[in-house]
Design a protein around this motif. Structure first.
Motif, PDB file in Angstrom:
ATOM      1  N   SER A   1       3.696  12.588 -17.905  1.00 54.70           N
ATOM      2  CA  SER A   1       3.944  11.756 -19.087  1.00 54.70           C
ATOM      3  C   SER A   1       5.121  10.817 -18.840  1.00 54.70           C
ATOM      4  O   SER A   1       5.105   9.652 -19.276  1.00 54.70           O
ATOM      5  CB  SER A   1       4.251  12.644 -20.301  1.00 54.70           C
TER       6      SER A   1
ATOM      7  N   LEU B   1      -2.468  13.858 -22.366  1.00 55.50           N
ATOM      8  CA  LEU B   1      -2.634  14.625 -21.132  1.00 55.50           C
ATOM      9  C   LEU B   1      -2.853  16.101 -21.432  1.00 55.50           C
ATOM     10  O   LEU B   1      -3.613  16.779 -20.724  1.00 55.50           O
ATOM     11  CB  LEU B   1      -1.399  14.439 -20.240  1.00 55.50           C
TER      12      LEU B   1
ATOM     13  N   LEU C   1      -7.054   8.284 -23.820  1.00 56.74           N
ATOM     14  CA  LEU C   1      -6.587   8.111 -22.452  1.00 56.74           C
ATOM     15  C   LEU C   1      -6.804   6.679 -21.973  1.00 56.74           C
ATOM     16  O   LEU C   1      -5.930   6.089 -21.315  1.00 56.74           O
ATOM     17  CB  LEU C   1      -7.300   9.091 -21.528  1.00 56.74           C
TER      18      LEU C   1
ATOM     19  N   LEU D   1       3.057  18.428 -16.731  1.00 58.02           N
ATOM     20  CA  LEU D   1       2.572  17.466 -17.723  1.00 58.02           C
ATOM     21  C   LEU D   1       3.709  16.587 -18.227  1.00 58.02           C
ATOM     22  O   LEU D   1       3.518  15.403 -18.529  1.00 58.02           O
ATOM     23  CB  LEU D   1       1.932  18.200 -18.902  1.00 58.02           C
TER      24      LEU D   1
END
Length: 965
Positions: free
Chosen positions: A372, A475, A25, A368
């Motif tokens: 993204s 994620l 991340l 998500l």
């Protein structure tokens, strides 16, 4: 975690993200943060244009005729410039008082570096120029450059000349100081100067020459520093303050004493007036005279930033009662396009949300995907700030398509449970990359405009796909253990949507059933129908025209009206006004702005809402305008050439008179050739002149030299700038010459007398022999050789006709040392080459693809999944959108094969679901219709048609196989 037989790239991302979620991340957030910081500094451009590698060298040489300018200014500069490498083409025009040289460099040259080299070379010959010649200006130029913005000014109780002075004083210098502004031009009104018109007889009575008047004004109207008076603590500067600030000081200027001892003032021998300068440049809005500012920007500048600074300057000035009208504001188009792209993204996300709700309610977290997508966008912004320094329309289209493609592929390969990520990769990303690369490779055989647009779109699409492949696992790894309930949508909403889609599905099944009954009633009908469509598509593709522009998204266009060089301002303005009035009568045209120069007019057109500058509309507009006398009207947005349906021929040789004879004879001959509508000389023919041949003996006995004679006569006719007059902090030229009655006829010209060194006045007729002849208005050079040109307009855009005309012209018997060249622009492109590329595209694509992956070519699959869908798509596209293939349609056809690569990976039932998505986007797009991104709709409709054709062909052949087994 489950994966396929082979550990692929996406699988590795997943594994790495779960094993080291924090590190992954942090690494992924670095480009995102930098992208957030740089996005506001990234300019947005609608097209990634190839910057024209042009440099111009302009030298003002007032007082020199065209012949002198050619020999003393143009040729020396051309000689030293030719010593610098990287110059592809050099053309020049030498006319009275001006030398203009235009250089086209090789595309790989650095223009800033070359400009410095040219300046250094020119500096070595400055001492060879006449004393009154200023340093040549070296600057970049683009022949098709249009203004960023036009500001038109008006004020009650102020005439255009005064308004021009006000605009120049208040705004011009401040606008020029804005970073990114390359040029600011004022048109409309006239530049005023103080003209001192001398009476020749009065001058002779007092034994004065014009040079005496010029010298007297020059030595009087100046402030001189005389030195300093030094004291213990302070130094006092001693200066004379003699600069004039009021007109009466000029009129009351003492010139000399007369024979009786009285003072002869300037007002006794001349009239002193504020009058407009002979040079003229005009501007109009809807055929009404206006004072306008035309602002041009550098290629790399952000139009929105420049426009904001312009508005701040105008707000700060806030001149009372002055009205400003804004036109042709490029920043407004960019803002509208940005808003259109936001609407486009909203349309896609809306349809994806409904699509996801219906088909993938609980297995794939849509939020998500959105997160993204957000991260991917800012990472792309960071990459653009490092490489291209701007965001383009093609790049944004690639971003949307890449995100769409990723979702349609990955949502069947990924599912997230409450405690784990489940993954099955069915599609090899490398194969998809190869598919896009091959289509890019083939697009390189098309025009550079198509290739640049498609290249930027594909690069952005690929980067978006792989950024999504990187960020989604990261994620997911952080989120998958936190899911408690994945039922994100209410049952009522879900079942309502399901009933709606079920209704459309039933309709689709009933339509397919009817087609099946007709197409599959006999075993031969489907193959015969397919072959017929193939043959028709072959025929149509071989004949269709290809236009390489995206003007469909714009409401503005511009036209150029060219006249032969040397055409007067009055004639240019008169014909331009006629064109403006005809354009204003057209209902589709909202506004016409014109900038008129001698021999050249720029027309900026704003169209009504819903009117797009398609080729058919431009041709109809030209037809309604009709005859433009000796002017030639063209639209730079027209395809394939700066001069649509026109060939420019250049006759090159040493002697001007011979060049004129050849061009005139060729022009008359080619007019009778079949397919030629018009032939026009691209220069103004030689004008009548009065040649002065000095009498050597008379010159010697009169105590005069030829330079003295020429200087006095030049002052008499053209005038000379004696000094500057300070008016409201603005310098105004003071010009001295004979009054008009001594300059408007040959008879009065004979009465002019020249003062010799002894103070005697000698008539011109005693000093020179007068002879009438012809002299060229301008001298043209190409690569240092004299050149004259003529253009041939064709009835069609046939490459065969063009070749025949070129061959006919070049077969003309020329004297030794002369040759003919046809002008071929760097961006000109043979449309027949595009026909051939698109005709063979699916076959070339398939052969190269299977060669890359080292598989045997499955010919049946190739026929059903590549050839038939491609040609059937083109068949339907021509039925829905008849006419030429514009750039967006070309891009859509190029993308259709890489997209069909995915279609071939899905079972028919899944492919049918994909059709729902494509049709849903098309339906919502039609409802909300963001005009500024209409070109995306044209690309998308190609992909939609291709997907539908792919499904229909596979479906019918599958049913036929079962029925006639």
């Amino acid at each position: 975690m489950r994966n396929g037989n082979r550990v692929l790239l996406f699988h590795r991302f997943l594994q790495f993200s779960i094993c080291r979620p924090t590190l992954s991340l942090m690494v992924g957030m670095i480009p995102v943060l930098f992208g957030m910081l740089t996005i506001l500094e990234l300019p947005f451009v609608r097209e990634e244009k190839a910057h024209f590698p042009g440099i111009a060298i302009r030298t003002e040489a007032r007082g020199l005729d065209a012949s002198k300018v050619e020999s003393e200014i143009t040729r020396p500069i051309e000689r030293v410039i030719s010593q610098v490498g990287g110059v592809r083409k050099m053309t020049s025009v030498s006319e009275d008082g001006i030398s203009q040289i235009q250089l086209q460099l090789d595309s790989n040259q650095n223009l800033k570096t070359k400009s410095l080299e040219f300046r250094e070379k020119i500096d070595t010959i400055l001492t060879l120029f006449p004393k009154n010649i200023h340093r040549p200006q070296v600057y970049r130029y683009d022949p098709s450059h249009s203004p960023l913005m036009v500001l038109s000014f008006s004020k009650k109780y102020m005439n255009p000349n005064e308004l021009r002075d006000l605009v120049e004083k208040s705004f011009k210098s401040e606008f020029e100081s804005i970073e990114g502004v390359s040029q600011v031009l004022i048109a409309g009104g006239k530049i005023r100067e103080i003209q001192i018109s001398c009476d020749a007889k009065q001058l002779e009575a007092y034994s004065l020459s014009l040079r005496n008047i010029v010298d007297r004004i020059s030595e009087t109207n100046q402030n001189d520093s005389l030195g300093k008076i030094r004291q213990t603590k302070l130094d006092y500067l001693v200066q004379t303050r003699a600069r004039w600030k009021q007109m009466h000081f000029i009129r009351d200027l003492p010139i000399r004493l007369d024979s009786a001892g009285g003072i002869v003032y300037l007002k006794d021998i001349a009239e002193v007036n504020f009058l407009p300068r002979d040079e003229e440049i005009g501007a109009r809005i809807n055929a009404q005279e206006k004072v306008s500012l035309f602002l041009y920007k550098n290629d790399a500048s952000d139009p929105i930033v420049i426009t904001d600074k312009i508005y701040k300057i105008l707000h700060k000035k806030n001149i009372s009662q002055i009205q400003i009208e804004f036109s042709q504001d490029e920043s407004l188009l960019i803002r509208d396009t940005t808003f259109g792209i936001l609407k486009l993204v909203a349309i896609f996300l809306t349809v994806l949300c409904f699509y996801h709700t219906f088909f993938y309610k609980a297995s794939f977290p849509f939020f998500l995907f959105l997160l993204s997508l957000f991260f991917s966008f800012f990472s792309l912004c960071f990459m653009h700030s490092m490489v291209s320094k701007s965001l383009s329309l093609s790049g944004m289209y690639g971003f949307v398509l890449g995100a769409c493609l990723w979702y349609l592929l990955r949502n069947k390969e990924i599912s997230i449970s409450q405690t784990n990520i489940l993954y099955r990769e069915k599609t090899k990303s490398l194969h998809w990359l190869i598919a896009v690369f091959i289509s890019l490779l083939i697009s390189n055989f098309l025009s550079s405009v198509v290739f640049r647009f498609y290249f930027m779109l594909c690069v952005q699409m690929i980067l978006t796909f792989y950024f999504m492949d990187y960020y989604f696992p990261i994620l997911s790894a952080h989120s998958c253990f936190k899911f408690q309930g994945l039922k994100n949508y209410s049952d009522a909403f879900y079942f309502t949507l399901r009933r709606l889609l079920s209704y459309f599905s039933r309709k689709q099944i009933s339509i397919l059933k009817k087609w099946e009954d007709s197409l599959l009633s006999d075993r031969k009908i489907l193959p015969i129908t397919s072959i017929s469509i193939l043959l028709f598509s072959f025929y149509s593709l071989a004949r269709v025209d290809f236009y390489d522009n995206i003007q469909s998204d714009a409401k503005q266009t511009f036209a150029i009206l060219e006249f032969p060089s040397g055409t007067s301002f009055a004639h240019t303005s008169e014909i331009t006004l006629q064109v403006e009035k005809k354009l204003n009568e057209m209902e589709e045209v909202k506004q016409v702005i014109s900038k008129i120069d001698p021999s050249h007019s720029l027309l900026l057109l704003t169209l009504e809402d819903g009117i797009l500058p398609y080729q058919e509309f431009l041709l109809r507009m030209k037809a309604e305008i009709g005859n433009t006398s000796d002017g030639f009207l063209y639209f730079p947005s027209e395809p394939n050439s700066n001069y649509f349906q026109e060939i420019l021929f250049e006759v090159i040789g040493p002697e001007q008179e011979v060049l004129e004879e050849i061009t005139k004879e060729l022009t008359e001959k080619i007019k009778d050739y079949d397919g030629v509508s018009e032939a026009v000389l691209r220069y103004k023919q030689a004008r009548e002149e009065l040649q002065l041949i000095p009498k050597s003996e008379s010159m010697k006995t009169s105590d005069l030299t030829v330079p003295m004679f020429g200087d006095e006569l030049h002052l008499a006719l053209q005038g000379g700038i004696a000094s500057k007059f300070l008016s409201d902090e603005k310098e105004i030229d003071i010009r001295v010459r004979y009054s008009e009655k001594y300059r408007n006829s040959k008879q009065n010209f004979h009465n002019i007398r020249i003062k010799n060194t002894k103070g005697q006045m000698v008539p011109i007729s005693e000093l020179v022999e007068l002879k009438e002849g012809k002299i060229p208005l301008k001298y043209y050079h190409k690569n240092r050789s004299r050149m004259l040109g003529f253009s041939v307009k064709l009835d069609g855009n046939s490459s065969r006709l063009r070749s025949e005309v070129e061959e006919y012209i070049k077969s003309y018997a020329l004297p030794e040392g002369y040759r003919i060249e046809s002008e071929k622009e760097a961006e000109s492109f043979n449309s027949s080459k595009s026909n051939l590329v698109f005709l063979c595209y699916p076959l070339l694509y398939s052969i190269l693809f299977f060669q890359f992956i080292k598989n045997k070519i499955p010919w049946r699959r190739l026929y059903l999944q590549e050839l038939l869908p491609y040609y059937f798509s083109y068949f339907l596209l021509q039925r829905l959108f008849p006419g030429p293939m514009y750039l967006p349609f070309q891009i859509g056809m190029l993308l259709s094969l890489p997209f069909s690569f995915f279609a071939g990976k899905f079972r028919l039932i899944i492919l049918q679901n994909r059709i729902h998505f494509f049709c849903g986007v098309t339906f919502i797009f039609v409802l909300f219709f963001p005009e500024t991104v209409l070109s995306f709709f044209q690309i998308w409709i190609c992909l939609t048609i291709s997907t539908v054709c792919h499904f229909l062909i596979l479906h019918f052949y599958k049913i036929q196989k079962k029925k006639f087994r």
